[in-house]
Design a protein around this motif. Structure first.
Motif, PDB file in Angstrom:
ATOM      1  N   GLU A 344       0.824  -1.201   0.000  1.00 10.81           N
ATOM      2  CA  GLU A 344       0.000   0.000   0.000  1.00 10.81           C
ATOM      3  C   GLU A 344       0.863   1.258   0.000  1.00 10.81           C
ATOM      4  OE1 GLU A 344      -2.548  -0.608   3.326  1.00 10.81           O
ATOM      5  OE2 GLU A 344      -3.986  -1.845   2.197  1.00 10.81           O
ATOM      6  N   HIS A 345       1.959   1.227   0.736  1.00 14.55           N
ATOM      7  CA  HIS A 345       2.862   2.390   0.781  1.00 14.55           C
ATOM      8  C   HIS A 345       3.539   2.602  -0.563  1.00 14.55           C
ATOM      9  CE1 HIS A 345       6.808   4.349   1.468  1.00 14.55           C
ATOM     10  NE2 HIS A 345       6.116   5.097   2.300  1.00 14.55           N
ATOM     11  N   GLU A 346       4.102   1.558  -1.143  1.00 18.12           N
ATOM     12  CA  GLU A 346       4.837   1.698  -2.398  1.00 18.12           C
ATOM     13  C   GLU A 346       3.923   2.068  -3.564  1.00 18.12           C
ATOM     14  OE1 GLU A 346       8.251   1.546  -2.874  1.00 18.12           O
ATOM     15  OE2 GLU A 346       8.221   1.614  -0.685  1.00 18.12           O
ATOM     16  N   ILE A 347       2.711   1.534  -3.570  1.00 21.03           N
ATOM     17  CA  ILE A 347       1.772   1.882  -4.641  1.00 21.03           C
ATOM     18  C   ILE A 347       1.361   3.349  -4.531  1.00 21.03           C
ATOM     19  CG2 ILE A 347      -0.589   1.480  -5.447  1.00 21.03           C
ATOM     20  CD1 ILE A 347      -0.059  -1.526  -4.794  1.00 21.03           C
ATOM     21  N   THR A 348       1.102   3.816  -3.339  1.00 27.55           N
ATOM     22  CA  THR A 348       0.780   5.238  -3.151  1.00 27.55           C
ATOM     23  C   THR A 348       1.933   6.118  -3.626  1.00 27.55           C
ATOM     24  OG1 THR A 348      -0.646   4.738  -1.270  1.00 27.55           O
ATOM     25  CG2 THR A 348       0.188   6.985  -1.435  1.00 27.55           C
ATOM     26  N   ARG A 349       3.137   5.648  -3.408  1.00 28.41           N
ATOM     27  CA  ARG A 349       4.321   6.419  -3.781  1.00 28.41           C
ATOM     28  C   ARG A 349       4.549   6.459  -5.291  1.00 28.41           C
ATOM     29  NH1 ARG A 349      10.390   4.346  -2.216  1.00 28.41           N
ATOM     30  NH2 ARG A 349      11.589   6.020  -3.192  1.00 28.41           N
ATOM     31  N   HIS A 350       4.432   5.342  -5.973  1.00 24.93           N
ATOM     32  CA  HIS A 350       4.801   5.264  -7.394  1.00 24.93           C
ATOM     33  C   HIS A 350       3.606   5.259  -8.349  1.00 24.93           C
ATOM     34  CE1 HIS A 350       9.072   4.620  -6.644  1.00 24.93           C
ATOM     35  NE2 HIS A 350       8.754   3.733  -5.712  1.00 24.93           N
TER      36      HIS A 350
END
Length: 360
Positions: A344-350
Motif C-alpha cells: 500500500e505504501h509503495e503503490i501510493t508512492r509510485h
C-alpha cells in the motif's frame, strides 16, 4: 508507441501438436482456429471423433512436456459454458479455453484441472457468449458493490487460461472484445496476462468495456515464470493498451515473501510507475494476491518442477479453510500484515492514481 530495443521478440507459443475434434470442425470458429494454425506452419490433425488421444509417455517428465506442447480444439460442453462466480476478481467467469502454455512453478491450475495439462480451446464461441446476457446485474462482486459499481457486471476471461497467450492461434479474445464493444450495457470484460503480443487487440473498437491487466512479478523471480514474456515487455504492452483507450490494471501475483522481497517488489512497483508515467486519462487498477497453495497443487507442482526453488514448506504458513471446506496454505498473519502495509505504501508512492481493488 515504439518498442524499446531491449524488450526483444514476443514469445508466441507454437505447439508441437494441434488436434481438432470432429465437433469442433462443425463450428466456424473451430475451422478458423485450424486455419490459423495451418498458416503458422503447424500440422493440424483432424480427429474422426470427439475423443482426445490422451495416451502419454510413462515417464512423468516426458508426459508433462508432451501435454504442454499440445493444443486441442474442442467444443465446450454445457458444464464448461455455465458461468460461475469468481470473487474477488469479477462477477462471473467466462472460459475461452482451459490450460496455459506457460511453465510457472506456482501455477494454481495445477490443483484445479484434471488429467494431463493439455491446453484446450473452445470452438463453440457463440454458445459461450450466449450464456452472458442472463447474468447481467446478478453478480456478487461488482454488480452489487458501491466501490466498483462503475464497472457494471464483470466477466473474467483468464481464470483457467491466459487468453492472450493463445490469441495468435485462436482469435477468441479479439472476438470477445469486439462483442463487448458492441454491447450497450453496464458491463466489463476482464483478462490478465503474462504475455505481451497485444497487436491484434489495439485497433479493436472496444468502447472502453475491456480491461487488460498485466500479471507481474519481479524480474529476479523470472525463474518461476518459464515460457512467459519479460516483465518489461508486459508493462510496455499494458502501456500500449492504455494508449489505445483500454482501461488497464496490474495483477501483482503471486506475491512471494522470499528473502529480499522488499527490494524486489519496490523495484517492480517503481518500474511499473515509470512504464505508465505520463499516460493521459490513465484508468489503472491493482490486484494484490499473495502466494498460496493446496496440498494437491503442491504435489502436482513438485512433480512438474522438481528442481524449483519456490518455497512450499510450512515455514511462515498457516492452514486456511475455504468456504467450501477445502484446505490451503497461506502466509501467517504477521507476514500478511507486513506485505500489505509495504504494498500500500509503495503503490501510493509510485502509482498514486491507481485503485487497489482487493488484497488476498
Amino acid at each position: 508507441m515504439p518498442s524499446p530495443p531491449d524488450l526483444g521478440r514476443r514469445k508466441l507459443w507454437l505447439p508441437k501438436r494441434v488436434i481438432v475434434t470432429r465437433s469442433a470442425m462443425e463450428w466456424d470458429h473451430g475451422r478458423a482456429i485450424a486455419e490459423r494454425a495451418g498458416r503458422l506452419g503447424l500440422d493440424v490433425e483432424e480427429l474422426p471423433s470427439d475423443r482426445l488421444p490422451l495416451a502419454m509417455p510413462e515417464d512423468e517428465r516426458k508426459a508433462y512436456a508432451a501435454a504442454k506442447n499440445m493444443l486441442a480444439v474442442v467444443v465446450a460442453p454445457p458444464s464448461k459454458r455455465r458461468l460461475q462466480p469468481i470473487a474477488p476478481s469479477a462477477d462471473w467467469r467466462i472460459d475461452l479455453a482451459e490450460g496455459c502454455p506457460a511453465h510457472c512453478s506456482y501455477c494454481y491450475l495445477a490443483g484445479s484441472l484434471k488429467g494431463p495439462p493439455i491446453t484446450r480451446t473452445y470452438a463453440n464461441l457463440p454458445e459461450i457468449m450466449a450464456e452472458m446476457p442472463a447474468h447481467l446485474g446478478k453478480g456478487m462482486v461488482t454488480s452489487r458493490s458501491r466501490a466498483r459499481a462503475q464497472e457494471g457486471t464483470t466477466f473474467e476471461a483468464s481464470c483457467y487460461t491466459d487468453p492472450l497467450a493463445l490469441e495468435h492461434l485462436t482469435g477468441s479474445l479479439s472476438a470477445l472484445i469486439e462483442h463487448f464493444g458492441r454491447w450497450d450495457e453496464a458491463l466489463q470484460l476482464r483478462f490478465t496476462s503474462k504475455f505481451a503480443a497485444v497487436d491484434p487487440l489495439l485497433p479493436i473498437d472496444h468502447a472502453g468495456q475491456t480491461r487488460m491487466r498485466a500479471s507481474i512479478n519481479p524480474a529476479s523471480y523470472a525463474r518461476h515464470e518459464g515460457g512467459t514474456d519479460p516483465v518489461a515487455a508486459r508493462l510496455h504492452a499494458l502501456a500500449r493498451m492504455a494508449a489505445a483507450g483500454y482501461p488497464v490494471g496490474l495483477t501483482i501475483a503471486p506475491i512471494i515473501a522470499a528473502a529480499g522481497w522488499e527490494q524486489a517488489y519496490a523495484e517492480l512497483i517503481a518500474q511499473a510507475g515509470a512504464a505508465l508515467a505520463h499516460m493521459p486519462h490513465l484508468d489503472l487498477t491493482i490486484e494484490l494476491i499473495t502466494h498460496r497453495y493446496t496440498p494437491g497443487s503442491r504435489a502436482v507442482l513438485q512433480s512438474w518442477y522438481p528442481g524449483s526453488s519456490l518455497d512450499m514448506t510450512m515455514a511462515g504458513r498457516v492452514e486456511k479453510r475455504t468456504k467450501f471446506g477445502s484446505l490451503k496454505y497461506v502466509y501467517d498473519a504477521d507476514t500478511m500484515r507486513s506485505l500489505r502495509s509495504f504494498f500500500e505504501h509503495e503503490i501510493t508512492r509510485h502509482l498514486p492514481t491507481a485503485r487497489i481493488l482487493y488484497w488476498t
